[in-house]
Scaffold this motif. Structure first.
Motif, PDB file in Angstrom:
ATOM      1  N   ASN A 148       0.842  -1.185   0.000  1.00 19.65           N
ATOM      2  CA  ASN A 148       0.000   0.000   0.000  1.00 19.65           C
ATOM      3  C   ASN A 148       0.883   1.244   0.000  1.00 19.65           C
ATOM      4  O   ASN A 148       2.047   1.205   0.428  1.00 19.65           O
ATOM      5  N   SER A 149       0.345   2.347  -0.475  1.00 14.75           N
ATOM      6  CA  SER A 149       1.116   3.591  -0.492  1.00 14.75           C
ATOM      7  C   SER A 149       1.471   3.999   0.938  1.00 14.75           C
ATOM      8  O   SER A 149       0.724   3.761   1.876  1.00 14.75           O
ATOM      9  N   GLY A 150       2.630   4.586   1.083  1.00 18.01           N
ATOM     10  CA  GLY A 150       3.077   4.990   2.410  1.00 18.01           C
ATOM     11  C   GLY A 150       4.587   4.966   2.509  1.00 18.01           C
ATOM     12  O   GLY A 150       5.307   4.676   1.542  1.00 18.01           O
ATOM     13  N   PHE A 165      -7.532   6.120  -4.196  1.00 18.88           N
ATOM     14  CA  PHE A 165      -8.545   5.733  -5.175  1.00 18.88           C
ATOM     15  C   PHE A 165      -9.152   4.349  -4.905  1.00 18.88           C
ATOM     16  O   PHE A 165      -9.898   3.835  -5.730  1.00 18.88           O
ATOM     17  N   GLU A 166      -8.842   3.746  -3.749  1.00 24.15           N
ATOM     18  CA  GLU A 166      -9.223   2.356  -3.550  1.00 24.15           C
ATOM     19  C   GLU A 166     -10.731   2.138  -3.398  1.00 24.15           C
ATOM     20  O   GLU A 166     -11.220   1.024  -3.610  1.00 24.15           O
ATOM     21  N   ASN A 167     -11.487   3.160  -3.051  1.00 19.71           N
ATOM     22  CA  ASN A 167     -12.920   2.977  -2.825  1.00 19.71           C
ATOM     23  C   ASN A 167     -13.802   3.541  -3.929  1.00 19.71           C
ATOM     24  O   ASN A 167     -15.027   3.485  -3.826  1.00 19.71           O
ATOM     25  N   THR A 168     -13.201   4.082  -4.971  1.00 18.63           N
ATOM     26  CA  THR A 168     -14.006   4.770  -5.981  1.00 18.63           C
ATOM     27  C   THR A 168     -15.007   3.840  -6.668  1.00 18.63           C
ATOM     28  O   THR A 168     -16.139   4.232  -6.935  1.00 18.63           O
ATOM     29  N   THR A 193     -11.283   3.237   6.179  1.00 18.57           N
ATOM     30  CA  THR A 193     -12.079   4.144   5.344  1.00 18.57           C
ATOM     31  C   THR A 193     -13.229   3.388   4.673  1.00 18.57           C
ATOM     32  O   THR A 193     -14.369   3.872   4.649  1.00 18.57           O
ATOM     33  N   THR A 194     -12.937   2.218   4.128  1.00 18.05           N
ATOM     34  CA  THR A 194     -13.994   1.419   3.497  1.00 18.05           C
ATOM     35  C   THR A 194     -15.077   1.074   4.507  1.00 18.05           C
ATOM     36  O   THR A 194     -16.279   1.149   4.219  1.00 18.05           O
ATOM     37  N   LEU A 195     -14.678   0.712   5.718  1.00 19.01           N
ATOM     38  CA  LEU A 195     -15.651   0.357   6.754  1.00 19.01           C
ATOM     39  C   LEU A 195     -16.511   1.560   7.147  1.00 19.01           C
ATOM     40  O   LEU A 195     -17.717   1.420   7.405  1.00 19.01           O
ATOM     41  N   LYS A 196     -15.923   2.742   7.175  1.00 17.07           N
ATOM     42  CA  LYS A 196     -16.707   3.952   7.485  1.00 17.07           C
ATOM     43  C   LYS A 196     -17.728   4.223   6.381  1.00 17.07           C
ATOM     44  O   LYS A 196     -18.867   4.629   6.657  1.00 17.07           O
TER      45      LYS A 196
END
Length: 378
Positions: A148-150, A165-168, A193-196
C-alpha cells in the motif's frame, strides 16, 4: 453417527450433550443418548463440536480435490471458488470473457450466489440480483501492487496501491445496495475508510456487509522488510495502525465475515519481486483464527463461529452454520488444547505455533477428514 459428550455452543450458550446425525442432518441433541444398532459412536469428551467454516473467497490453482482436502484440515467445509468449474457453493460469475453471463439460466441450474469482479454491466447485474433474489458478492480484481502507499513502500522501492482511489468503484456498489435494497457482501475489505463508508451507506438504508482476510487481521506490512515471497498477498497488508483498526472493527461487529483468501503461490521464485501473489493458508484456517483472534482475546469463540460460519450461511440462505436439530450435519470436531506449528513454507504464517486443531470433519453426516488417532470410536 452419535457424537458422545460433545461441548458446543447453542447460540451463545455453552452446552454439553450427545449429538445424533442421520441422513445428512442433526436429528437429535440430548443427554445420555443410547446408540442404535450398528451406529458409529464418536467419543468427544474434552473435544469441541462446531459448525464447519464457510469460505467465500478462494482461488483454485492446485486442483479442486487437493484444495478440498486442505480446506477440511483447516475446518472449512464449504468453498466458494472463483475460478474453475468446481465449487462447493454453486456460484454465478457475472462476467465471462468480458461478456455478461446468462445469469437467468445459471440461476435455474442451482446458482446460489452472484459474483461481480468488476463494475462492468453494474446496472444489469444488480437488477438480476434483485429479480432472482440472489446474494451479491463484490470481489473486485486486485491491482497486484506489492504494498500500500506509504513510507514503507517508498523506503523499499516497491510498486504500491494508491489508497486515494481504492474505494471509488466500491462506492457504486454501495449506492446500488441502497437504491435497490439488495444484500451485498464486499470482499477483501481491509481499510478503516472502506468500513466507514459501509456504515454511512447502511445508515442510509443499504444492506452491506464486509468480509476481511484473516491475514490482514494477524499480520502487518512490517513483514515486507524481510522480502519473503510468502508475504506477497493481494491486496497488500496494512501498516500497524491499519491492522489495529481492523481488529477494532471486528470487535465492534463492523466486519461480518472472515476469509482465508486462499490462493496457491504457484511459483518457486525466491525473490520477492519475481514471486507470484498468493496466500496459502486454508489448511490452518481454524487454528490461525482460534490462536490469534480468540486466544488473544480479540473476539470470543462464539463470535468466531459467527464470522466464519453462521453469517455466511445466513447470507447464502443455507441450512448450516449452527449446531442445532434439523440443521445439515456440517460439523468439525476440534481439540482446543492441541498445539501445532505451520509447516507450509509458502504460508504467511509459516513457523508460527498455533493452538486448536481439527480432529474430524463431517459434511452432510459423513466423515470427510480425520486426523490419525483422533476422535476415538466405540
Amino acid at each position: 453417527m452419535l457424537l458422545k459428550n460433545a461441548s458446543f455452543y447453542d447460540d451463545e450458550v455453552l452446552k454439553r450433550a450427545d449429538i445424533r446425525l442421520k441422513d445428512s442432518l442433526i436429528i437429535e441433541i440430548g443427554e445420555n443418548l443410547s446408540p442404535t444398532n450398528n451406529e458409529e459412536v464418536v467419543e468427544c469428551e474434552k473435544l469441541f463440536v462446531l459448525p464447519s467454516f464457510i469460505d467465500l473467497s478462494v482461488t483454485d490453482l492446485e486442483g479442486y480435490e487437493n484444495l478440498k482436502q486442505k480446506a477440511f484440515k483447516g475446518g472449512v467445509g464449504l468453498l466458494n471458488v472463483f475460478n474453475g468449474d468446481q465449487s462447493g457453493i454453486k456460484n454465478i460469475m457475472a462476467l465471462k470473457n468480458n461478456q455478461l453471463a446468462d445469469i437467468a439460466t445459471l440461476k435455474n441450474k442451482g446458482g446460489e450466489i452472484l459474483i461481480a469482479q468488476s463494475d462492468a454491466f453494474l446496472e444489469l447485474i444488480s437488477h438480476y440480483a434483485k429479480s432472482y433474489n440472489l446474494p451479491l458478492l463484490i470481489s473486485l480484481e486486485n491491482s497486484f501492487e506489492a504494498l500500500n502507499s506509504g513510507a514503507l513502500a517508498y523506503e523499499l522501492g516497491q510498486n504500491f496501491v494508491d489508497n486515494a482511489f481504492e474505494n471509488t468503484r466500491l462506492v457504486r456498489f454501495m449506492e446500488v445496495s441502497r437504491a435497490l435494497q439488495i444484500p451485498v457482501l464486499l470482499d477483501k475489505v481491509n481499510s478503516a475508510t472502506t468500513l466507514k463508508l459501509i456504515k454511512a451507506f447502511n445508515d442510509l438504508g443499504a444492506r452491506l456487509q464486509a468480509q476481511t482476510p484473516l491475514s490482514h487481521l494477524i499480520l502487518d506490512e512490517s513483514v515486507y522488510e524481510d522480502y519473503e515471497p510468502r508475504f506477497k498477498i493481494a491486496p497488500p497488508l496494512r501498516d500497524k495502525e491499519g491492522q489495529n483498526a481492523l481488529k477494532e472493527a471486528l470487535k465492534n461487529n463492523e466486519i461480518a465475515m472472515l476469509t482465508s483468501l486462499h490462493a496457491s503461490k504457484n511459483s518457486n521464485a525466491e525473490l520477492f519481486e519475481e514471486s507470484a501473489f498468493g496466500c496459502e493458508s486454508i489448511e490452518d484456517a481454524f487454528s490461525v483464527a482460534y490462536t490469534f483472534l480468540v486466544q488473544k482475546k480479540v473476539i470470543s469463540f462464539q463470535r468466531l463461529i459467527k464470522v466464519m460460519a453462521t453469517n455466511q450461511a445466513e447470507f447464502l440462505k443455507l441450512n448450516v452454520g449452527e449446531v442445532k436439530e434439523n440443521q445439515l450435519a456440517n460439523l468439525m470436531i476440534v481439540d482446543l488444547n492441541a498445539q501445532t506449528r505451520v509447516g507450509n513454507q509458502n504460508s504467511p504464517f509459516y513457523g508460527l505455533e498455533l493452538y486448536g486443531e481439527v480432529q474430524r470433519m463431517i459434511l452432510k453426516g459423513q466423515t470427510t477428514f480425520i486426523k490419525e488417532n483422533a476422535c476415538k470410536k466405540s
